[in-house]
Write an enzyme that holds these catalytic residues in place. Sequence first.
Site, PDB file in Angstrom:
ATOM      1  N   GLU A  56      -3.297  89.331  47.839  1.00 42.62           N
ATOM      2  CA  GLU A  56      -4.048  88.318  47.112  1.00 42.62           C
ATOM      3  C   GLU A  56      -3.716  86.933  47.674  1.00 42.62           C
ATOM      4  O   GLU A  56      -2.705  86.327  47.272  1.00 42.62           O
ATOM      5  CB  GLU A  56      -3.663  88.336  45.632  1.00 42.62           C
ATOM      6  CG  GLU A  56      -3.928  89.644  44.932  1.00 42.62           C
ATOM      7  CD  GLU A  56      -4.133  89.435  43.434  1.00 42.62           C
ATOM      8  OE1 GLU A  56      -5.239  89.706  42.975  1.00 42.62           O
ATOM      9  OE2 GLU A  56      -3.212  88.956  42.768  1.00 42.62           O
ATOM     10  N   GLY A  86      -8.924  82.907  41.531  1.00 41.32           N
ATOM     11  CA  GLY A  86      -9.528  82.071  40.492  1.00 41.32           C
ATOM     12  C   GLY A  86     -10.232  80.835  41.027  1.00 41.32           C
ATOM     13  O   GLY A  86     -10.560  79.928  40.261  1.00 41.32           O
ATOM     14  N   GLU A 140       0.694  83.971  40.007  1.00 43.93           N
ATOM     15  CA  GLU A 140       0.956  83.075  38.869  1.00 43.93           C
ATOM     16  C   GLU A 140       2.390  83.223  38.369  1.00 43.93           C
ATOM     17  O   GLU A 140       3.001  82.266  37.908  1.00 43.93           O
ATOM     18  CB  GLU A 140      -0.075  83.338  37.750  1.00 43.93           C
ATOM     19  CG  GLU A 140      -1.434  82.750  38.121  1.00 43.93           C
ATOM     20  CD  GLU A 140      -2.624  83.502  37.566  1.00 43.93           C
ATOM     21  OE1 GLU A 140      -2.474  84.233  36.570  1.00 43.93           O
ATOM     22  OE2 GLU A 140      -3.717  83.354  38.154  1.00 43.93           O
ATOM     23  N   ASN A 150      -7.070  92.428  35.842  1.00 49.37           N
ATOM     24  CA  ASN A 150      -5.961  91.647  35.298  1.00 49.37           C
ATOM     25  C   ASN A 150      -6.532  90.638  34.297  1.00 49.37           C
ATOM     26  O   ASN A 150      -7.135  89.648  34.698  1.00 49.37           O
ATOM     27  CB  ASN A 150      -5.247  90.924  36.454  1.00 49.37           C
ATOM     28  CG  ASN A 150      -4.179  89.976  35.964  1.00 49.37           C
ATOM     29  OD1 ASN A 150      -3.760  90.013  34.815  1.00 49.37           O
ATOM     30  ND2 ASN A 150      -3.717  89.091  36.861  1.00 49.37           N
ATOM     31  N   TRP A 151      -6.330  90.908  33.017  1.00 50.25           N
ATOM     32  CA  TRP A 151      -6.925  90.042  31.986  1.00 50.25           C
ATOM     33  C   TRP A 151      -6.167  88.736  31.822  1.00 50.25           C
ATOM     34  O   TRP A 151      -6.613  87.845  31.106  1.00 50.25           O
ATOM     35  CB  TRP A 151      -6.951  90.773  30.636  1.00 50.25           C
ATOM     36  CG  TRP A 151      -7.889  91.939  30.588  1.00 50.25           C
ATOM     37  CD1 TRP A 151      -8.641  92.458  31.623  1.00 50.25           C
ATOM     38  CD2 TRP A 151      -8.196  92.743  29.438  1.00 50.25           C
ATOM     39  NE1 TRP A 151      -9.380  93.533  31.183  1.00 50.25           N
ATOM     40  CE2 TRP A 151      -9.118  93.735  29.841  1.00 50.25           C
ATOM     41  CE3 TRP A 151      -7.778  92.734  28.113  1.00 50.25           C
ATOM     42  CZ2 TRP A 151      -9.626  94.692  28.967  1.00 50.25           C
ATOM     43  CZ3 TRP A 151      -8.279  93.689  27.237  1.00 50.25           C
ATOM     44  CH2 TRP A 151      -9.204  94.655  27.662  1.00 50.25           C
ATOM     45  N   LYS A 152      -4.997  88.637  32.416  1.00 52.03           N
ATOM     46  CA  LYS A 152      -4.144  87.442  32.239  1.00 52.03           C
ATOM     47  C   LYS A 152      -3.989  87.160  30.731  1.00 52.03           C
ATOM     48  O   LYS A 152      -3.815  88.097  29.971  1.00 52.03           O
ATOM     49  CB  LYS A 152      -4.733  86.251  32.986  1.00 52.03           C
ATOM     50  CG  LYS A 152      -5.122  86.611  34.423  1.00 52.03           C
ATOM     51  CD  LYS A 152      -5.399  85.431  35.269  1.00 52.03           C
ATOM     52  CE  LYS A 152      -5.945  85.908  36.613  1.00 52.03           C
ATOM     53  NZ  LYS A 152      -5.903  84.923  37.658  1.00 52.03           N
ATOM     54  N   SER A 167     -11.019  86.256  43.725  1.00 53.42           N
ATOM     55  CA  SER A 167     -12.421  85.923  43.456  1.00 53.42           C
ATOM     56  C   SER A 167     -13.399  87.038  43.826  1.00 53.42           C
ATOM     57  O   SER A 167     -14.513  86.764  44.288  1.00 53.42           O
ATOM     58  CB  SER A 167     -12.794  84.611  44.164  1.00 53.42           C
ATOM     59  OG  SER A 167     -12.031  83.542  43.644  1.00 53.42           O
ATOM     60  N   HIS A 178       2.790  88.820  40.746  1.00 53.78           N
ATOM     61  CA  HIS A 178       1.498  88.116  40.797  1.00 53.78           C
ATOM     62  C   HIS A 178       1.754  86.652  41.157  1.00 53.78           C
ATOM     63  O   HIS A 178       2.775  86.078  40.769  1.00 53.78           O
ATOM     64  CB  HIS A 178       0.798  88.215  39.434  1.00 53.78           C
ATOM     65  CG  HIS A 178      -0.607  87.693  39.484  1.00 53.78           C
ATOM     66  ND1 HIS A 178      -0.893  86.359  39.344  1.00 53.78           N
ATOM     67  CD2 HIS A 178      -1.783  88.317  39.692  1.00 53.78           C
ATOM     68  CE1 HIS A 178      -2.211  86.187  39.451  1.00 53.78           C
ATOM     69  NE2 HIS A 178      -2.771  87.363  39.668  1.00 53.78           N
TER      70      HIS A 178
HETATM   71  C1  PEP Z   1      -5.923  87.845  39.982  1.00 51.59           C
HETATM   72  O1  PEP Z   1      -5.614  87.236  38.977  1.00 51.59           O
HETATM   73  O2  PEP Z   1      -5.172  88.716  40.441  1.00 51.59           O
HETATM   74  C2  PEP Z   1      -7.203  87.523  40.609  1.00 51.59           C
HETATM   75  C3  PEP Z   1      -7.490  88.077  41.767  1.00 51.59           C
HETATM   76  O3  PEP Z   1      -8.006  86.654  39.946  1.00 51.59           O
HETATM   77  P1  PEP Z   1      -9.549  86.293  40.313  1.00 51.59           P
HETATM   78  O4  PEP Z   1     -10.260  87.595  40.531  1.00 51.59           O
HETATM   79  O5  PEP Z   1     -10.058  85.543  39.140  1.00 51.59           O
HETATM   80  O6  PEP Z   1      -9.501  85.488  41.569  1.00 51.59           O
END
Ligand code: PEP
Length: 256
Positions: A168, A174, A98, A10-12, A213, A96
């Site tokens: 998640e 993050g 976010e 996921n590049w966001k 992470s 997600h």
């Molecule tokens: C995500 O954005 O879905 C995610 C898991 O981010 P990160 O790997 O940076 O924790």
Amino acid sequence: MKTKPIIAGNWKMHKTLTDGISFVGKIRNRILDKEKVKVIFCPPFNLLFSIVDALDGTSFGVGAQNAHHESQGAFTGEISVEMLKSMGVQYVIIGHSERRHIFGETDGWINQKIHAVFNGELIPIFCIGETLEDRQMNRTNEIIHHQIKLGLEGVETIDSERLIIAYEPVWAIGTGETASNDQVEEAHGYVKTILDDMFGHSSGEIPILYGGSVNENNAAELIQTEGVDGFLIGGASLKEDSFCSIIAQVTNYNKG
Ligand code: PEP
């Protein structure tokens, strides 16, 4: 692990067009064992068409990070499943954390999006997970249950080729803090139980990814955790060496 492992990046809101194309080109040249693992890139909307084109003829998948539930209309700044499909996109991240926490997406809205993605014959990567406060209050299972029940409300059957779940924990996204193996195993086991209750036997094959992470130092251990069918990765999916290292570790585990 019942399914071929899946690694979705996921590049966001990262990478310009030039950076994105160069990045997938490098990964494409480095990943030789793609039949052992399904790799999906989820770039921002504006890169989707070019990334699909750059990966044409490969087994890499391309996913969007969101979609609107309507097929068209006066929704400034939004994009529909139909539009994504017309660009060759196959997957859509829905719910997600976010989107839920920064943009106020509710379970009801997420449910509408899930239906839109199914109706458009794309594959949702449906994200669920508890906040730190939920976990501290021992509400993890309750939250996961609620999110799955509401998110998949009105869905009659599920198919392992048409749905991906990503567990998640919000506190692990993050932050550099990864859920422990026991926490991941317990949550994934509980997700399977909920899906079994809702949909019966076929739900046992639905891939459940872990996200939060994941990096090159913890991927090997996490992929061996019971119930983990792959990863949804944010930060580490933006770095060529980290992402390739994670893919290699998952591939090596899957060979065993
Ligand atoms: C995500 O954005 O879905 C995610 C898991 O981010 P990160 O790997 O940076 O924790």
